[in-house]
Design an enzyme around this catalytic site. Structure first.
Site, PDB file in Angstrom:
ATOM      1  N   SER A 199      38.029  44.699  28.591  1.00  0.00           N
ATOM      2  CA  SER A 199      38.802  43.491  28.338  1.00  0.00           C
ATOM      3  C   SER A 199      38.336  42.748  27.072  1.00  0.00           C
ATOM      4  O   SER A 199      38.267  43.328  25.998  1.00  0.00           O
ATOM      5  CB  SER A 199      38.703  42.606  29.606  1.00  0.00           C
ATOM      6  OG  SER A 199      39.555  41.521  29.536  1.00  0.00           O
ATOM      7  N   ASP A 364      49.147  45.220  32.899  1.00  0.00           N
ATOM      8  CA  ASP A 364      48.140  45.526  33.931  1.00  0.00           C
ATOM      9  C   ASP A 364      47.959  44.352  34.899  1.00  0.00           C
ATOM     10  O   ASP A 364      46.931  44.226  35.540  1.00  0.00           O
ATOM     11  CB  ASP A 364      46.817  45.954  33.294  1.00  0.00           C
ATOM     12  CG  ASP A 364      46.105  44.830  32.544  1.00  0.00           C
ATOM     13  OD1 ASP A 364      46.551  43.664  32.610  1.00  0.00           O
ATOM     14  OD2 ASP A 364      45.071  45.114  31.898  1.00  0.00           O
ATOM     15  N   HIS A 395      44.225  45.133  35.776  1.00  0.00           N
ATOM     16  CA  HIS A 395      43.212  44.799  34.769  1.00  0.00           C
ATOM     17  C   HIS A 395      41.788  44.954  35.311  1.00  0.00           C
ATOM     18  O   HIS A 395      40.897  45.409  34.593  1.00  0.00           O
ATOM     19  CB  HIS A 395      43.444  43.360  34.297  1.00  0.00           C
ATOM     20  CG  HIS A 395      42.671  42.987  33.084  1.00  0.00           C
ATOM     21  ND1 HIS A 395      42.962  43.495  31.842  1.00  0.00           N
ATOM     22  CD2 HIS A 395      41.594  42.170  32.910  1.00  0.00           C
ATOM     23  CE1 HIS A 395      42.111  42.999  30.954  1.00  0.00           C
ATOM     24  NE2 HIS A 395      41.278  42.191  31.581  1.00  0.00           N
TER      25      HIS A 395
END
Ligand SMILES: *[C@@H]1O[C@H](CO)[C@@H](O)[C@H](O)[C@H]1NC(C)=O
Ligand SMILES: *[C@@H]1O[C@H](CO)[C@@H](O)[C@H](O)[C@H]1NC(C)=O
Ligand SMILES: *[C@@H]1O[C@H](CO)[C@@H](O)[C@H](O)[C@H]1NC(C)=O
Length: 416
Positions: A199, A364, A395
């Site tokens: 991320s 996501d 995610h």
């Protein structure tokens, strides 16, 4: 004929064991992990300069270092959340053009270099972790913390600024990350390093890498494996400034941490970038005005965050106004797709203090598909680029589900 053949056989017999040892260790290129947002521990200590807004918040004053992030048991009551919010906040100082902790709060990132600081952000409550499963899978694959596997936790409240602008905390992190990558390589016979991120850690690591000279990248980086990186921000990045961020802790009221979230430099990084979302497409809609990625400054002013417009325009937009530059090293992006993701927030009136309608698109669940794959076209012109889409994985699920972890491990071990 006979003698050379015998000689050859002898040479092979002598060389074979050494070759296989070399082959085995050659496979073990060291890995440096950069976790995502709010994934690692942060320590704090309160000095005499600290002026708590209530006496209870000053209880730790003068008592040395304590774990500010994460201590879940301190966040189970609203007073504890307010205390945490106050001590986690930062301040932007326009005169020096940088962000600072609030006066009297000193912070440090424990266990830099190791994965210890992010296996469990709260070591007293192991129900919460983003990175643990990936670290565990790497250990099963033979990687060892401090030998072939290294961790680069950081103070996720800060970020870095464009070159030439001050960013004390972010620049110190980049210096430490450079030393760590070089050390990881040195400890492993000079082999190049695979940099694996999740991320926000991916956007940060990209900024780090793009600022290193190309010869350094080619010398030290074997492969960059960003997992679920939001290359051009996310639509929810706007919404979180309105609703607040409870750091994925279901018992914490996000609104109670809105002021804190709004004060951080890193909170401006996930704002959607015009390079990915276009400068005209409405992302937040109200009765009398639409806000697009090209009008984030207008949005910040409209939600009462006018003080962030300056830093957004001078410190964030220059980094994300164009697509991320290719790194000219092998890259494997791994992303989750096929999960409903907020694509537009629709406010029925002009009041932001109501729950908006949500138009859902692909992504996501947190990051929009357009942002996850934003680098695909420009980066795939290089020969060593892979974009691996994992269907139906979120995610954070991408670091939990075995079928996704299998893919991440495969990309980490992929031969160049
Ligand atoms: C976590 O917070 C609780 C409640 O405030 C406190 O009693 C405990 O000592 C804290 N734990 C650590 C490791 O600081
Ligand atoms: C906002 O955008 C939508 C969709 O493009 C459009 O229908 C609407 O008229 C716009 N509203 C305003 C106030 O411009
Ligand atoms: C996607 O995940 C959901 C929830 O886990 C599941 O119900 C669904 O069947 C999955 N769909 C596909 C196509 O794998």
């Amino acid at each position: 004929m006979t003698i050379p053949l015998l000689l050859l056989l002898l040479l092979l017999a002598v060389a074979a064991p050494r070759r296989s040892v070399q082959a085995a260790s050659r496979q073990r290129h060291p890995v440096v992990l950069v976790p995502g947002y709010a994934s690692n521990e942060l320590d704090a200590r309160l000095t005499e300069l600290y002026r708590p807004s209530s006496p209870r918040r000053g209880e730790r004053k003068g008592h040395g270092w304590f774990r500010l992030f994460l201590n879940q048991s301190a966040l189970h009551e609203p007073a504890g959340v307010r205390c945490f919010g106050e001590q986690m906040s930062t301040v932007y100082d326009a005169a020096s053009d940088d962000y600072y902790n609030v006066p009297g709060v000193e912070t440090r990132v424990p266990s830099f270099g190791s994965t210890k600081g992010f296996r469990y952000p709260d070591p007293d409550d192991k129900s919460f972790s983003y990175m643990e499963k990936l670290v565990e899978r790497l250990e099963k694959a033979g990687y060892r913390d401090g030998e072939t596997m290294f961790g680069a936790p950081y103070d996720f409240r800060y970020a870095v600024a464009p070159a030439g602008r001050p960013s004390r905390v972010g620049s110190a992190f980049f210096r430490a990350l450079k030393s760590l990558v070089e050390r990881a390589s040195r400890l492993n016979g000079g082999r190049r390093v695979t940099i694996v991120t999740h991320s926000y850690g991916g956007t940060l690591a990209h900024q780090f890498l793009v600022r290193r000279p190309l010869p350094w990248r080619r010398r030290f980086v074997r492969r960059f494996v960003p997992v679920a990186a939001p290359w051009g921000g996310l639509v929810l990045g706007m919404q979180v400034l309105l609703s607040g961020n409870n750091l994925a802790l279901p018992f914490v009221d996000p609104l109670a941490l809105r002021q804190e979230y709004r004060s951080l430099q890193s909170s401006l990084w996930p704002l959607p970038s015009p390079a990915v979302f276009g400068a005209a497409q409405p992302l937040v809609t109200t009765k009398s005005r639409n806000y697009s990625a090209g009008d984030v400054a207008g949005f910040l002013a409209a939600i009462g965050l006018g003080e962030a417009v300056g830093p957004y325009e001078s410190r964030v937009l220059p980094l994300f106004g164009t697509l991320p530059a290719p790194l000219k090293v092998p890259v494997s992006c791994v992303v989750g797709v096929g999960v409903g993701t907020a694509e537009r927030m629709v406010y029925p009136g002009d009041d932001f203090d109501v729950t908006p309608g949500v138009v859902v698109g692909d992504g996501d669940g947190l990051v929009n598909l357009a942002s996850l794959v934003a680098v695909e076209t420009t980066w795939s012109r290089g020969r060593h680029f892979r974009m691996v889409k994992v269907p139906n994985v979120s995610h954070t699920g991408i670091l939990v589900e075995d079928r996704a972890l299998d893919i991440i491990i495969r990309e980490i071990q992929r031969a160049n």
